[in-house]
Design a protein around this motif. Sequence first.
Motif, PDB file in Angstrom:
ATOM      1  N   ALA A   2       0.822  -1.210   0.000  1.00 42.98           N
ATOM      2  CA  ALA A   2       0.000   0.000   0.000  1.00 42.98           C
ATOM      3  C   ALA A   2       0.854   1.256   0.000  1.00 42.98           C
ATOM      4  CB  ALA A   2      -0.923   0.007   1.212  1.00 42.98           C
ATOM      5  N   THR A   3       2.137   1.144  -0.358  1.00 51.74           N
ATOM      6  CA  THR A   3       3.015   2.301  -0.313  1.00 51.74           C
ATOM      7  C   THR A   3       2.495   3.441  -1.169  1.00 51.74           C
ATOM      8  OG1 THR A   3       4.929   0.904   0.107  1.00 51.74           O
ATOM      9  CG2 THR A   3       5.372   3.100  -0.718  1.00 51.74           C
ATOM     10  N   ASN A   4       1.972   3.125  -2.344  1.00 51.46           N
ATOM     11  CA  ASN A   4       1.512   4.163  -3.258  1.00 51.46           C
ATOM     12  C   ASN A   4       0.025   4.079  -3.565  1.00 51.46           C
ATOM     13  OD1 ASN A   4       4.151   5.347  -3.730  1.00 51.46           O
ATOM     14  ND2 ASN A   4       4.633   3.452  -4.807  1.00 51.46           N
ATOM     15  N   ALA A   5      -0.682   3.297  -2.812  1.00 58.84           N
ATOM     16  CA  ALA A   5      -2.123   3.169  -3.026  1.00 58.84           C
ATOM     17  C   ALA A   5      -2.798   2.866  -1.709  1.00 58.84           C
ATOM     18  CB  ALA A   5      -2.417   2.052  -4.029  1.00 58.84           C
ATOM     19  N   SER A   6      -4.029   3.312  -1.566  1.00 60.41           N
ATOM     20  CA  SER A   6      -4.710   3.170  -0.276  1.00 60.41           C
ATOM     21  C   SER A   6      -5.247   1.760  -0.085  1.00 60.41           C
ATOM     22  CB  SER A   6      -5.868   4.158  -0.187  1.00 60.41           C
ATOM     23  OG  SER A   6      -6.858   3.854  -1.151  1.00 60.41           O
ATOM     24  N   GLU A   7      -5.330   1.362   1.163  1.00 61.33           N
ATOM     25  CA  GLU A   7      -5.981   0.103   1.495  1.00 61.33           C
ATOM     26  C   GLU A   7      -7.482   0.292   1.585  1.00 61.33           C
ATOM     27  OE1 GLU A   7      -4.186  -1.790   4.878  1.00 61.33           O
ATOM     28  OE2 GLU A   7      -2.207  -1.176   4.237  1.00 61.33           O
ATOM     29  N   CYS A   8      -7.916   1.452   2.074  1.00 57.58           N
ATOM     30  CA  CYS A   8      -9.345   1.721   2.205  1.00 57.58           C
ATOM     31  C   CYS A   8      -9.540   3.215   2.406  1.00 57.58           C
ATOM     32  CB  CYS A   8      -9.947   0.936   3.369  1.00 57.58           C
ATOM     33  SG  CYS A   8      -9.313   1.400   4.995  1.00 57.58           S
ATOM     34  N   GLY A   9     -10.788   3.612   2.480  1.00 52.30           N
ATOM     35  CA  GLY A   9     -11.114   5.000   2.777  1.00 52.30           C
ATOM     36  C   GLY A   9     -11.511   5.142   4.230  1.00 52.30           C
ATOM     37  N   PHE A  10     -11.202   6.285   4.821  1.00 55.45           N
ATOM     38  CA  PHE A  10     -11.612   6.528   6.207  1.00 55.45           C
ATOM     39  C   PHE A  10     -13.134   6.406   6.356  1.00 55.45           C
ATOM     40  CE2 PHE A  10      -7.556   9.076   6.626  1.00 55.45           C
ATOM     41  CZ  PHE A  10      -6.998   8.302   7.631  1.00 55.45           C
ATOM     42  N   ALA A  11     -13.871   6.733   5.302  1.00 56.17           N
ATOM     43  CA  ALA A  11     -15.332   6.713   5.371  1.00 56.17           C
ATOM     44  C   ALA A  11     -15.913   5.322   5.139  1.00 56.17           C
ATOM     45  CB  ALA A  11     -15.921   7.685   4.356  1.00 56.17           C
ATOM     46  N   ASP A  12     -15.056   4.357   4.741  1.00 53.98           N
ATOM     47  CA  ASP A  12     -15.547   3.000   4.512  1.00 53.98           C
ATOM     48  C   ASP A  12     -15.970   2.338   5.821  1.00 53.98           C
ATOM     49  OD1 ASP A  12     -14.961   3.256   1.848  1.00 53.98           O
ATOM     50  OD2 ASP A  12     -13.093   2.116   1.934  1.00 53.98           O
ATOM     51  N   THR A  13     -16.757   1.300   5.696  1.00 48.18           N
ATOM     52  CA  THR A  13     -17.050   0.452   6.841  1.00 48.18           C
ATOM     53  C   THR A  13     -15.893  -0.537   6.982  1.00 48.18           C
ATOM     54  OG1 THR A  13     -19.435   0.622   6.517  1.00 48.18           O
ATOM     55  CG2 THR A  13     -18.636  -1.243   7.816  1.00 48.18           C
ATOM     56  N   PHE A  14     -15.210  -0.495   8.121  1.00 46.34           N
ATOM     57  CA  PHE A  14     -14.045  -1.355   8.325  1.00 46.34           C
ATOM     58  C   PHE A  14     -14.035  -1.919   9.735  1.00 46.34           C
ATOM     59  CE2 PHE A  14     -12.725   3.018   9.214  1.00 46.34           C
ATOM     60  CZ  PHE A  14     -12.185   2.906  10.477  1.00 46.34           C
TER      61      PHE A  14
END
Length: 205
Positions: free
Chosen positions: A75-87
């Motif tokens: 995930a160095t250059n790409a997100s794993e998820c969004g803060f607004a996602d359900t996680f």
Amino acid sequence: SATGAGGRNPNNPLTSSYISDDFQRGSTSSPGELDWATSGSGISVAFIASETNHPGIFEYASSGANINALLYANATNASECGFADTFDAYFIFRFFALTNVIFRFGFFEISATPTADPPAAGIYFDFTSASDTNVFGVTRSASTETRTDMTVAASTNFVRFRIRRSDASTITFSMDGTDKTATANIPTGTCRVICQIKTSSGANA
């Protein structure tokens, strides 16, 4: 919905992503099935013997006056998820030391360097030995944060930590079943998992 083993919610592969690691493979330079990486200096990493109910232990330590991070390398250059996602994220940690140290682990904004001190945005656990006895849950947005006291003292025992989005406006932090909620300064944007240690001169954590 039903609850899975250990209190986890089941994952529907059609609607959810699942990331896992028990550090039972790889090397010290890229441990685990997720190919974790380190950033910073004064870092020591090692696989150590499993203990009862704790297989796959990976030890990550810092010495001297340094700040460093362990991050999910893919995930160095790409997100794993969004803060607004359900996680719903679980971490099992054992702190190595409780003095001259800051521990942070959870979700940091994707644009932050892994050693940002602290990141401008994030949802994470924090223990700052200079000021804290207890561990805190932190919601931080645009460099303004809310620290939620978990009312559980930091220790050198294994602890099961959990961070999850309970609803559109609530983050729930858990430590071995003790739940605390936060509704202020919840960030937006994209994020990745980072575990960070900051040590002062002469410290080893």
